[in-house]
Design an enzyme around this catalytic site. Structure first.
Site, PDB file in Angstrom:
ATOM      1  N   ASN A 248       0.826  -1.213   0.000  1.00  0.00           N
ATOM      2  CA  ASN A 248       0.000   0.000   0.000  1.00  0.00           C
ATOM      3  C   ASN A 248       0.856   1.256   0.000  1.00  0.00           C
ATOM      4  O   ASN A 248       1.902   1.324   0.643  1.00  0.00           O
ATOM      5  CB  ASN A 248      -1.047   0.006   1.124  1.00  0.00           C
ATOM      6  CG  ASN A 248      -0.500  -0.281   2.493  1.00  0.00           C
ATOM      7  OD1 ASN A 248       0.516  -0.940   2.644  1.00  0.00           O
ATOM      8  ND2 ASN A 248      -1.182   0.213   3.514  1.00  0.00           N
TER       9      ASN A 248
ATOM     10  N   GLU B 166       0.334   5.300   0.511  1.00  0.00           N
ATOM     11  CA  GLU B 166      -0.621   6.325   0.979  1.00  0.00           C
ATOM     12  C   GLU B 166      -0.216   7.706   0.497  1.00  0.00           C
ATOM     13  O   GLU B 166       0.875   7.915  -0.044  1.00  0.00           O
ATOM     14  CB  GLU B 166      -0.720   6.248   2.503  1.00  0.00           C
ATOM     15  CG  GLU B 166      -1.237   4.882   2.945  1.00  0.00           C
ATOM     16  CD  GLU B 166      -1.448   4.755   4.438  1.00  0.00           C
ATOM     17  OE1 GLU B 166      -0.973   5.612   5.209  1.00  0.00           O
ATOM     18  OE2 GLU B 166      -2.108   3.768   4.838  1.00  0.00           O
TER      19      GLU B 166
ATOM     20  N   CYS C  28      -4.385   0.572  -2.315  1.00  0.00           N
ATOM     21  CA  CYS C  28      -4.157  -0.671  -1.578  1.00  0.00           C
ATOM     22  C   CYS C  28      -3.087  -1.526  -2.260  1.00  0.00           C
ATOM     23  O   CYS C  28      -2.912  -1.460  -3.491  1.00  0.00           O
ATOM     24  CB  CYS C  28      -5.435  -1.506  -1.538  1.00  0.00           C
ATOM     25  SG  CYS C  28      -6.772  -0.769  -0.600  1.00  0.00           S
TER      26      CYS C  28
ATOM     27  N   GLU D  69      -3.174  -4.676  -2.932  1.00  0.00           N
ATOM     28  CA  GLU D  69      -3.728  -5.628  -3.907  1.00  0.00           C
ATOM     29  C   GLU D  69      -3.905  -4.988  -5.276  1.00  0.00           C
ATOM     30  O   GLU D  69      -3.563  -5.564  -6.305  1.00  0.00           O
ATOM     31  CB  GLU D  69      -5.106  -6.143  -3.441  1.00  0.00           C
ATOM     32  CG  GLU D  69      -5.082  -6.924  -2.148  1.00  0.00           C
ATOM     33  CD  GLU D  69      -5.300  -6.053  -0.912  1.00  0.00           C
ATOM     34  OE1 GLU D  69      -4.804  -4.905  -0.890  1.00  0.00           O
ATOM     35  OE2 GLU D  69      -5.957  -6.514   0.022  1.00  0.00           O
TER      36      GLU D  69
ATOM     37  N   CYS E 252     -10.311  -5.091   0.621  1.00  0.00           N
ATOM     38  CA  CYS E 252     -11.457  -4.178   0.721  1.00  0.00           C
ATOM     39  C   CYS E 252     -12.407  -4.430  -0.458  1.00  0.00           C
ATOM     40  O   CYS E 252     -12.065  -5.135  -1.416  1.00  0.00           O
ATOM     41  CB  CYS E 252     -10.984  -2.723   0.738  1.00  0.00           C
ATOM     42  SG  CYS E 252     -10.479  -2.096  -0.875  1.00  0.00           S
TER      43      CYS E 252
ATOM     44  N   CYS F  13     -11.030  -3.555  -3.974  1.00  0.00           N
ATOM     45  CA  CYS F  13     -10.046  -4.537  -4.453  1.00  0.00           C
ATOM     46  C   CYS F  13     -10.738  -5.821  -4.903  1.00  0.00           C
ATOM     47  O   CYS F  13     -10.344  -6.436  -5.892  1.00  0.00           O
ATOM     48  CB  CYS F  13      -9.005  -4.831  -3.382  1.00  0.00           C
ATOM     49  SG  CYS F  13      -7.842  -3.474  -3.146  1.00  0.00           S
TER      50      CYS F  13
HETATM   51  N1  THU Z   1      -5.195  -1.544   2.743  1.00  0.00           N
HETATM   52  C1  THU Z   1      -4.618  -2.365   1.823  1.00  0.00           C
HETATM   53  O1  THU Z   1      -3.583  -2.058   1.234  1.00  0.00           O
HETATM   54  N2  THU Z   1      -5.245  -3.542   1.563  1.00  0.00           N
HETATM   55  C2  THU Z   1      -6.309  -4.028   2.244  1.00  0.00           C
HETATM   56  O2  THU Z   1      -6.744  -5.131   1.981  1.00  0.00           O
HETATM   57  C3  THU Z   1      -6.948  -3.201   3.269  1.00  0.00           C
HETATM   58  C4  THU Z   1      -6.437  -1.825   3.407  1.00  0.00           C
HETATM   59  C5  THU Z   1      -4.496  -0.297   3.079  1.00  0.00           C
HETATM   60  C6  THU Z   1      -5.142   0.974   2.649  1.00  0.00           C
HETATM   61  C7  THU Z   1      -4.520   1.950   3.619  1.00  0.00           C
HETATM   62  O3  THU Z   1      -3.245   2.339   3.140  1.00  0.00           O
HETATM   63  C8  THU Z   1      -4.309   1.136   4.875  1.00  0.00           C
HETATM   64  O4  THU Z   1      -4.371  -0.219   4.479  1.00  0.00           O
HETATM   65  C9  THU Z   1      -5.319   1.410   5.968  1.00  0.00           C
HETATM   66  O5  THU Z   1      -6.600   1.240   5.526  1.00  0.00           O
END
Ligand code: THU
Length: 165
Positions: A62, A64, A73, A75, A113, A116
């Site tokens: 991930n 941000e 994310c 994925e 999520c 994804c």
């Molecule tokens: N996130 C992911 O990368 N994958 C997931 O399956 C759930 C959430 C990330 C998004 C964000 O950067 C952090 O986790 C918190 O939500």
């Protein structure tokens, strides 16, 4: 009027050693990929590793951003990268692993999520190949044979508008 129950088949493994041999590495690569996540806002590091038909593994994590919705994310980063670099290669498996703010592998398995899940679904339909998904945790690992197990009643453009593609 009627009600019906939708079932999902989920496999649970007590340790990575119980996985099919080519998928053991995949979970290890997802764990490793958490190391390069950029998460100054949530502190939650996610790693995703994808197995392509060729046997190649592609990873992502991930990323941000101060404008929160601009981040993405693990994925989707891994999957869009794989599909952009290897557009003719189906992805046959994905492993997802997470590290919490305290620096520990998450107590519960990391599930993708909703956004994804929808993107994973499109990869399955695009190539006509199911993706085995592994949700890693500090304890057990759970797995499903297709994203449809965790995305019932999904939106599928190709079956709603068959002539479009
Ligand atoms: N996130 C992911 O990368 N994958 C997931 O399956 C759930 C959430 C990330 C998004 C964000 O950067 C952090 O986790 C918190 O939500």
């Amino acid at each position: 009027m009627r009600e019906f129950v939708i079932k999902s088949v989920v496999t649970e493994y007590d340790s990575v050693d119980e996985l099919p041999v080519d998928h053991v590495t995949l979970v290890m690569r997802a764990r490793e990929a958490t190391g390069s996540a950029y998460t100054p806002y949530s502190g939650f590091r996610v790693g995703a590793a994808l197995l392509l038909e060729s046997g190649m593994v592609v990873t992502g994590n991930n990323q941000e951003n101060a404008a929160y919705p601009s981040g993405n994310c693990a994925e989707r980063i891994a999957l869009f990268y794989a599909n952009s670099q290897f557009p003719d290669q189906a992805v046959t498996a994905m492993a997802i692993s997470g590290i919490d703010k305290q620096g520990n592998r998450t107590e519960i398995p990391v599930y993708p999520c909703g956004a994804c899940r929808q993107v994973i679904l499109e990869s399955e339909t695009r190539f006509g190949v199911n993706m085995v998904l592994y949700f890693d945790s500090g304890a057990k690992i759970r797995s499903v044979r297709s994203v449809r197990e965790i995305l019932p009643l999904y939106f599928d453009q190709s079956s709603l508008f068959p002539g479009d593609r």
